[in-house]
Scaffold this motif. Structure first.
Motif, PDB file in Angstrom:
ATOM      1  N   ASN A 275      95.269  12.480  41.782  1.00 17.87           N
ATOM      2  CA  ASN A 275      96.154  13.633  41.643  1.00 17.87           C
ATOM      3  C   ASN A 275      97.425  13.159  40.944  1.00 17.87           C
ATOM      4  O   ASN A 275      98.200  12.384  41.514  1.00 17.87           O
ATOM      5  CB  ASN A 275      96.451  14.186  43.055  1.00 17.87           C
ATOM      6  CG  ASN A 275      97.449  15.315  43.058  1.00 17.87           C
ATOM      7  OD1 ASN A 275      98.091  15.620  42.047  1.00 17.87           O
ATOM      8  ND2 ASN A 275      97.614  15.948  44.216  1.00 17.87           N
TER       9      ASN A 275
ATOM     10  N   SER B  43     100.095  14.380  40.509  1.00 12.60           N
ATOM     11  CA  SER B  43     101.358  14.709  41.192  1.00 12.60           C
ATOM     12  C   SER B  43     101.618  13.798  42.388  1.00 12.60           C
ATOM     13  O   SER B  43     102.648  13.919  43.042  1.00 12.60           O
ATOM     14  CB  SER B  43     101.342  16.153  41.685  1.00 12.60           C
ATOM     15  OG  SER B  43     101.040  17.001  40.610  1.00 12.60           O
ATOM     16  N   ASN B  44     100.688  12.908  42.687  1.00 12.04           N
ATOM     17  CA  ASN B  44     100.881  11.995  43.824  1.00 12.04           C
ATOM     18  C   ASN B  44     100.670  10.548  43.386  1.00 12.04           C
ATOM     19  O   ASN B  44      99.575  10.003  43.513  1.00 12.04           O
ATOM     20  CB  ASN B  44      99.927  12.364  44.965  1.00 12.04           C
ATOM     21  CG  ASN B  44     100.184  11.526  46.201  1.00 12.04           C
ATOM     22  OD1 ASN B  44     101.174  10.776  46.264  1.00 12.04           O
ATOM     23  ND2 ASN B  44      99.292  11.618  47.166  1.00 12.04           N
TER      24      ASN B  44
END
Ligand SMILES: *[C@@H]1O[C@H](CO)[C@@H](O)[C@H](O)[C@H]1NC(C)=O
Length: 384
Positions: free
Chosen positions: A273, A275-276
Motif C-alpha cells: 500500500n 500510503s503505508n
C-alpha cells in the motif's frame, strides 16, 4: 643510555600510532566485471589508497577439502588477480586476501571438511598452495554458517579447530587468517564459540547488515545502526548493527580484531500500500531491480544516486539510516551520513576498523557529483 630510552619510547609510540591506523577491508567480487555500462567494475577501477586490504571473492571448497575455482567467469576473474596485485605498486602496504565461501556456497561442504582431520589437512595445504601461486597475503573464510543451512551441531567446535589449523599454517608464513561472521545474534548463538573463534583469527569481519530484506514480507531497513520505537519483540530490538557488535564484544571477542561490516548497497521492497511506507508495513516482495545489479530486492548505492536522485529521501533519526520512497518502491540503503555514524560507532567501541561489502556499488566513477568513491572516502575520513 637516556638517548636509547628516548629512541625506544619514540619507536614504541610510533608503533602504537601505526597499529591504530584502522583497517579498511574491501571486497572485490569477480562477477562484477560482467555488469553493463557504468556498472562494470574491474580491478582497474579499484583505488588502492582507500583500502588497507582487498579481498578477492570468491573461491569455493571441494568436498575433499581442495580449493575450487567456482566457474568459468571465476577463471576470467582470476585474471583480474594480476591487476589486483599490481595495485601494490601504488600502495606497498596494501594486502590482497583470498576469500572462500559466501552465501551461494552454502554450508554442507564446509561442515563435511571441518569434521574430518584428513580433509582439513587437504584444505590447509590447498589454500596455502593457491595463495602462494598468486602471491596473496592471507585467507578469508566466509562459511555461512556453521550449524545452519545443511551444517551440523558439531560444526561449532569443528569451525574453531579448522580456524586454528589454518591460522597456524598461515601465520607461520607471515600470512593472515580472517573470517566473515554473522552480526545477527540468533545466528551467532547457533554458529559460534565466540572466544574460540576470536582466538583463532587475525581479524573478525562482522557482517552487520541484511537484518531485513525481501526475504520478509514487511518493510525493514537492511542495516539500521540502532533500534526503532516500532521494534516490539526482544528479537526485533536486536536486529541492528549496535546490538550485533555488542553481542560479539560481550561474548568475549577481542575488539582489536573486529572490523565492522558496512554496506555500499541497500535492500528494497514493493509496498503493498503506497500510503503505508512505515517500518513493518506489508510488502509484496522486493523492489524493482537496478540496471547494474539486476536483482529484485537489492540495489547499489551507485544506482540509487544515479537513477533515484529525485525520489524522496527519508532519514530515520532513531535508526540513523536513510531510505528512499517513490510510489510503491521503498529502498533502504546507506549513504555518507549513515556511514559516518557507523564509523564513529566503530571508533567508540575501539574496533580494529571496518569491512566494506563491496567496492563495486560505491559511486566508484563519481557520476553523482561527489567525486569517485564518495562512500569509501567518507569511511576513510571518519575512521580513527
Ligand atoms: C493504505 O494505507 C493507508 C494509510 O495507512 C490507509 O488509510 C488505507 O486504508 C490503506 N489502504 C488499504 C487498501 O489497506
Amino acid at each position: 643510555m637516556s638517548k636509547l630510552l628516548i629512541l625506544l619510547t619514540f619507536a614504541s609510540a610510533f608503533m602504537v600510532l601505526s597499529a591504530s591506523a584502522g583497517n579498511v577491508v574491501c571486497y572485490f567480487t569477480s562477477w562484477t566485471i560482467y555488469r553493463p555500462d557504468n556498472g562494470k567494475f574491474t580491478a582497474a577501477d579499484v583505488d588502492p589508497n582507500l583500502c588497507t586490504h582487498i579481498y578477492y571473492g570468491f573461491v569455493g571448497l571441494r568436498e575433499d577439502g581442495g580449493v575450487q575455482v567456482l566457474d568459468d567467469w571465476e577463471l576470467t576473474g582470476l585474471e583480474e588477480m594480476a591487476h589486483l596485485l599490481s595495485l601494490k605498486d601504488q600502495n606497498p602496504n596494501l594486502k590482497i586476501v583470498l576469500s572462500m565461501g559466501g552465501w551461494n556456497e552454502g554450508s554442507a561442504k564446509y561442515s563435511t571438511v571441518a569434521a574430518d582431520p584428513a580433509r582439513r589437512a587437504t584444505m590447509v595445504q590447498s589454500v596455502l598452495e593457491f595463495i602462494d601461486k598468486y602471491s596473496m597475503d592471507g585467507f578469508d573464510l566466509d562459511w555461512e554458517y556453521p550449524c545452519q543451512r545443511g551444517g551440523h551441531d558439531e560444526d561449532k567446535a569443528n569451525f574453531v579447530t579448522l580456524l586454528g589449523e589454518l591460522k597456524s599454517a598461515l601465520n607461520a608464513k607471515g600470512l593472515i587468517l580472517t573470517a566473515a561472521v554473522s552480526g545477527g545474534i540468533a545466528s551467532c548463538k547457533l554458529s559460534y564459540d565466540i572466544p574460540g573463534v576470536s582466538a583463532n583469527l587475525d581479524m573478525i569481519n562482522v557482517m552487520a547488515y541484511d537484518f531485513h530484506g525481501a526475504f520478509e514480507s514487511w518493510v525493514g531497513h537492511y542495516a539500521p545502526l540502532y533500534p526503532s520505537h516500532l521494534d516490539e519483540t526482544d528479537e526485533q530490538k536486536t536486529l541492528n548493527v549496535a546490538a550485533g557488535i555488542q553481542y560479539w564484544l560481550d561474548s568475549g571477542a577481542d575488539p582489536s580484531k573486529i572490523n565492522l561490516g558496512l554496506g555500499t548497497y541497500g535492500r528494497t521492497f514493493t509496498l503493498a500500500n503506497a500510503s503505508n511506507p512505515d517500518l513493518y508495513a506489508p510488502t509484496y516482495g522486493g523492489g524493482e531491480a537496478g540496471p547494474y545489479t539486476r536483482q529484485m530486492g537489492v540495489i547499489g548505492y551507485n544506482e540509487v544516486c544515479a537513477y533515484h536522485s529525485d525520489w524522496t529521501r527519508v532519514w530515520d533519526d532513531e535508526q540513523k539510516v536513510p531510505h528512499k520512497i517513490s510510489g510503491t518502491q521503498w529502498f533502504g540503503y546507506d549513504d555518507e551520513e549513515s556511514l559516518r555514524y557507523k564509523v564513529e560507532f566503530a571508533n567508540s567501541k575501539n574496533l580494529a576498523g571496518v569491512m566494506i561489502w563491496s567496492l563495486d556499488t560505491d559511486d566508484f566513477r563519481g557520476l553523482c557529483g561527489g567525486g569517485p568513491y564518495p562512500l569509501l572516502n567518507t569511511i576513510n575520513q571518519y575512521l580513527n
